[in-house]
Structures are given as structure tokens and as C-alpha cells.
Design a protein around this motif. Structure first.
Motif, PDB file in Angstrom:
ATOM      1  N   CYS A 171       0.847  -1.108  -0.016  1.00  0.00           N
ATOM      2  CA  CYS A 171       0.013   0.152  -0.103  1.00  0.00           C
ATOM      3  C   CYS A 171       0.940   1.412  -0.056  1.00  0.00           C
ATOM      4  CB  CYS A 171      -0.846  -0.114   1.074  1.00  0.00           C
ATOM      5  SG  CYS A 171      -0.285  -0.184   2.768  1.00  0.00           S
TER       6      CYS A 171
ATOM      7  N   CYS B 236      -2.956  -7.016  -0.723  1.00  0.00           N
ATOM      8  CA  CYS B 236      -2.750  -7.106   0.528  1.00  0.00           C
ATOM      9  C   CYS B 236      -2.279  -8.426   0.982  1.00  0.00           C
ATOM     10  CB  CYS B 236      -4.002  -6.716   1.436  1.00  0.00           C
ATOM     11  SG  CYS B 236      -4.401  -4.990   1.544  1.00  0.00           S
TER      12      CYS B 236
ATOM     13  N   CYS C  21       1.145  -9.090   1.526  1.00  0.00           N
ATOM     14  CA  CYS C  21       1.792  -7.938   2.689  1.00  0.00           C
ATOM     15  C   CYS C  21       2.199  -8.884   3.815  1.00  0.00           C
ATOM     16  CB  CYS C  21       0.716  -7.049   3.065  1.00  0.00           C
ATOM     17  SG  CYS C  21       1.552  -5.893   4.200  1.00  0.00           S
TER      18      CYS C  21
ATOM     19  N   CYS D  91      -2.332  -5.573  10.530  1.00  0.00           N
ATOM     20  CA  CYS D  91      -2.891  -4.557   9.732  1.00  0.00           C
ATOM     21  C   CYS D  91      -4.570  -4.858  10.043  1.00  0.00           C
ATOM     22  CB  CYS D  91      -2.644  -4.424   8.235  1.00  0.00           C
ATOM     23  SG  CYS D  91      -3.594  -3.294   7.431  1.00  0.00           S
TER      24      CYS D  91
END
Ligand code: SF4
Length: 90
Positions: A29, A51, A54, A60
Motif C-alpha cells: 500500500c 494485501c 503483505c 493490519c
């Protein structure tokens, strides 16, 4: 994750998330597609897919829940996906 500020009550989770991203050397991001995270539904769906790669995905999602983030994509979920889940668990 630089598109929104964190509310006071979720600062511990925010700190954990940022430390995780720092150790990982960045997050999708914060890359060239960063506008997808706050863009249209279609953009946010693309962001949510990104995501999944990630290293901070789990923390998150914990942050987004703690902060009750209503806008943008966090932890692999678009804003509308989180809204649906809020409704389903209300
Ligand atoms: S899980 Fe998604 S929104 Fe969260 S830090 Fe990673 S890329 Fe950014």
C-alpha cells in the motif's frame, strides 16, 4: 499504510503495524499502486488482493478492527467488505 491517521485509542495497534511494515521494508500500500487503497470499489478489490502478499496483513487487520476504520482497504478487506461484516456480526 499512510493514507489515514490513527485514532488515539488504536495507537498501540498502529505502532505494532508500523513496526511490522518497517521490519518488512515496506508494504504494497506504499507502492506505486497506493491510490487503489482509497479508490473505487474495483480499485479497492485490487488493493485487497495485493494485501494478501503483505507481511503485515494480520496486524493490519487487527489495527483496522481496533480503530474501526470505515474508509479504504485494510488488512485484505475493502471498506464495503468490512461494512458488510460489521452488519453481519452486529
Ligand atoms: S495489509 Fe494491505 S493495507 Fe495493510 S499494510 Fe499491508 S498492504 Fe497495507
Amino acid at each position: 499504510v499512510n493514507h489515514l491517521g490513527a485514532p488515539e485509542h488504536a495507537l498501540p495497534e498502529w505502532a505494532v503495524l508500523h513496526e511490522k511494515i518497517r521490519r518488512a521494508g515496506g508494504s504494497p500500500c506504499n507502492g506505486p499502486q497506493r491510490d487503489d487503497w482509497t479508490g473505487t470499489e474495483q480499485q479497492q478489490r485490487r488493493a485487497a488482493q495485493a494485501c494478501l502478499d503483505c507481511p503485515a496483513l494480520f496486524v493490519c487487520a487487527l489495527y483496522a478492527k481496533a480503530a474501526d476504520e470505515r474508509e479504504g482497504t485494510w488488512g485484505g478487506e475493502t471498506a464495503s467488505q468490512r461494512a458488510r461484516r460489521r452488519k453481519a456480526t452486529a
